[in-house]
Design a protein around this motif. Structure first.
Motif, short mmCIF file in Angstrom:
data_model
loop_
_atom_site.label_atom_id
_atom_site.label_comp_id
_atom_site.label_asym_id
_atom_site.label_seq_id
_atom_site.Cartn_x
_atom_site.Cartn_y
_atom_site.Cartn_z
N THR A 1 -5.02 -6.41 12.29
CA THR A 1 -4.24 -6.47 11.07
C THR A 1 -4.81 -7.59 10.20
O THR A 1 -5.59 -8.43 10.67
CB THR A 1 -2.77 -6.76 11.35
OG1 THR A 1 -2.65 -8.10 11.88
CG2 THR A 1 -2.19 -5.76 12.35
N PHE B 1 -1.38 1.46 6.63
CA PHE B 1 -0.19 0.62 6.73
C PHE B 1 0.62 1.12 7.92
O PHE B 1 0.58 2.31 8.26
CB PHE B 1 0.66 0.69 5.46
CG PHE B 1 0.25 -0.26 4.37
CD1 PHE B 1 0.25 -1.63 4.59
CD2 PHE B 1 -0.11 0.21 3.12
CE1 PHE B 1 -0.11 -2.52 3.59
CE2 PHE B 1 -0.48 -0.67 2.11
CZ PHE B 1 -0.47 -2.03 2.34
N THR C 1 8.98 -1.25 9.83
CA THR C 1 7.98 -0.91 8.83
C THR C 1 8.13 0.52 8.32
O THR C 1 7.33 0.97 7.50
CB THR C 1 6.56 -1.14 9.37
OG1 THR C 1 6.41 -0.47 10.62
CG2 THR C 1 6.27 -2.62 9.54
N SER D 1 4.76 -1.27 3.44
CA SER D 1 3.52 -1.76 2.83
C SER D 1 3.31 -3.23 3.17
O SER D 1 2.94 -4.03 2.32
CB SER D 1 3.55 -1.56 1.31
OG SER D 1 3.76 -0.21 0.98
N GLY E 1 -0.97 -4.23 7.27
CA GLY E 1 -2.18 -3.44 7.02
C GLY E 1 -3.17 -3.62 8.16
O GLY E 1 -3.32 -4.72 8.70
N ARG F 1 0.20 -3.72 -4.03
CA ARG F 1 -0.05 -4.20 -2.67
C ARG F 1 -1.56 -4.24 -2.40
O ARG F 1 -2.04 -3.85 -1.34
CB ARG F 1 0.66 -3.30 -1.66
CG ARG F 1 2.16 -3.20 -1.86
CD ARG F 1 2.84 -4.53 -1.74
NE ARG F 1 2.85 -5.04 -0.37
CZ ARG F 1 3.16 -6.29 -0.05
NH1 ARG F 1 3.45 -7.17 -0.99
NH2 ARG F 1 3.16 -6.67 1.22
#
Length: 556
Positions: free
Chosen positions: A105, A132, A241, A246, A249, A338
């Protein structure tokens, strides 16, 4: 092939400190592997993690961990893949050039910056965004209903794992900082070891950041934990999530020296990943396609340690994959809410607040020309975004209000105040409020947001005190409810106009308007002018009602 045993041996050579380091120690104190050159020749070794989006790389590799043709083989870019969920071991292999890649991530990559950015050869170039997450969450014990309730509580989180920055974002939006909580660091994310779920279950923590399969287990199937079959009595999924869709990631980074020597090959590999994602997204939505069975079986077997094929399907569904469109917007569109630099700034704030970084991580990106990466793609506008049914969403909100569950399902709220009898929201006055609302909407892109108009009851109370008849009082109540609805609609219209002016995407269907009139004033009656003005407001609520299948679909 980059085997776990090989990496473990390399990590052991660091010193006994790597093995005996206190859980929660920053990566710079744990991984001190010497740096080796990493430029010559195509290095096939690439780590994966047990995550559905990593199936894209395996599919591009011929549907196998060891290359068996496929898109990569045909391009002369075969890979040898290893599922390696220990980020410490990944980092040791990265420094020694057993592999030039890091898979994690953004929070994990940033936490490695004190190690990787010390040497220009190992500086990270973030070149591909997988997805995501829609598969992580925070489980809270009995009595914790809102994010603000976490203040003063103990929260279990994996050290050097994927949830530190996620937790930081959620806490901040609930008005809580890391200084307000006690972090309980654990070594593993899931399984039978020292995990966040175990810390919650054995009483070391009041809440835990976990993957959703563990969240559902702890809460008796995603409801309320009964205490039976390993669940924690009274526990609930505070937020996930699926709402904060968002935030987490997933990326691949590559060493700078290897990137400089193999830029063209890596660029071709990224295009192949885009093709694989497009194809995989298509057949994973079609249960009759034999490729779904093959890839779900591979993921269940290799990623999840031999679980049934269906678990591979669920793993894929927990990832909101990006593909070409998502990557192009994330890395190259300055109006994308984002985008990479926005998330990196959030990650830095969270990691520093949690004591994981002393200084902000400054990670580089590949800066691809995405218009040159479209070969073999058939749909360049195929972004996965949350889709809402406005009528069903409004009905769900009203049902929560009627049953008294609205507050319990409100995880974050934000208030905007206005002038008496006003339904106007000029940008000059409300730009700062609108920016925060758009940020919340884009961050919690899988959550319904109610826009709740309120009016002040003072005129009603005065007329009631003066002995006005019921007809007049009903008329006043109706008038204030209509005014509050008009305000809610007007503020959404103004918000949409502001987003359009900024060229920022806003999903209008995510917002549900509701006029409650004078039924829920902050001050009843208002004793001062300040209290009177505080009753005239619009409240934005981030709601956890995404499980209603007719209301919300995260992947469309």
């Amino acid at each position: 092939m980059m085997k776990r045993t090989t990496i473990a041996a390399a990590a052991f050579a660091v010193s006994a400190q790597a093995t005996l380091a206190q859980v929660g120690a920053p990566l710079a104190e744990v991984v001190t592997e010497p740096v080796r050159e990493c430029a010559a020749g195509w290095n096939e070794e690439m780590p994966l993690i047990a995550w559905g989006a990593d199936g894209v790389v395996a599919y591009a590799n011929g549907g196998a961990l060891e290359n068996d043709g496929g898109l990569l083989g045909a391009a002369g870019l075969p890979l040898s893949l290893t599922v390696e969920d220990s980020f410490e071991e990944q980092l040791a292999a990265y420094l020694s050039c057993e592999t030039p890649y890091l898979r994690g991530t953004l929070g994990m990559l940033a936490s490695a910056a004190p190690v990787t950015e010390f040497d220009p050869r190992t500086e990270q170039i973030v070149f591909f965004k997988h997805s995501f997450s829609a598969g992580d969450g925070i489980v809270a014990g009995e009595g914790i209903e809102r994010i603000a309730d976490l203040a003063g509580k103990r929260i279990a989180v994996q050290a050097n794992g994927p949830h530190v920055d996620f937790l930081g974002r959620i806490l901040a939006d609930g008005g809580v900082s890391f200084d307000d909580v006690e972090l309980v660091w654990v070594e593993d994310l899931t399984g039978d070891g020292d995990t966040p779920a175990a810390a919650l279950a054995d009483g070391r923590a009041d809440a835990a950041a976990v993957i959703l399969p563990d969240a559902r287990f702890l809460t008796s199937g995603g409801a309320v934990g009964t205490g039976a079959e390993g669940s924690v009595r009274g526990s609930t999924i505070l937020i996930s999530t699926q709402e904060a869709a968002s935030v987490i990631g997933d990326y691949i980074a590559v060493r700078a020296d290897y990137f400089d020597a193999h830029r063209d090959d890596i660029e071709r590999m990224v295009n192949i990943f885009f093709q694989a994602e497009e194809q995989m997204r298509d057949f994973m939505a079609n249960p009759s396609d034999p490729r779904q069975t093959e890839m779900a079986t591979l993921m269940a077997s290799e990623f999840l340690g031999g679980l049934p094929m269906e678990e591979g399907v669920f793993l894929w569904q927990d990832a909101i994959t990006d593909g070409w469109s998502g990557n192009a917007n994330h890395f190259a569109d300055p109006s994308e809410a984002r985008r990479f630099d926005v998330l990196l700034e959030e990650v830095n704030v969270a990691l520093r607040g949690a004591g994981r970084l002393d200084a902000p991580a400054n990670l580089s990106t590949a800066e691809w020309d995405y218009s040159a990466l479209t070969a073999g793609l058939t749909n360049l506008d195929d972004r996965q975004i949350a889709a809402f049914n406005p009528e069903a969403a409004a009905a769900a909100v009203q049902r929560l209000r009627r049953t008294g569950q609205l507050d319990a399902n409100t995880k974050i709220d934000f208030e905007v105040y206005f002038e008496p009898d006003s339904t106007s929201f000029p940008i000059a006055l409300y730009a700062q409020d609108f920016e925060e609302i758009l940020r919340l909407a884009s961050t919690y892109s899988g959550a319904i947001i109610t826009v709740e108009g309120h009016s002040d009851p003072l005129h009603f109370l005065r007329r009631e005190q003066d002995g006005a008849d019921n007809a007049e009082l009903r008329a006043i109540r109706t008038s204030t409810q209509n005014l509050s609805m008009d305000r809610a609609i007007a503020v959404v219209d103004a918000l949409a106009g502001y987003a359009s002016d900024l060229d920022t995407r806003m999903n209008r269907d995510q917002f549900t308007v509701d006029g409650v009139g004078i039924s829920n004033p902050q001050h009843n009656p208002p004793a001062t002018e300040a209290e009177w003005r505080e009753n005239m407001r619009v409240v934005f609520r981030v709601l956890t009602v995404q499980a209603e299948a007719t209301t919300f679909s995260p992947l469309q």
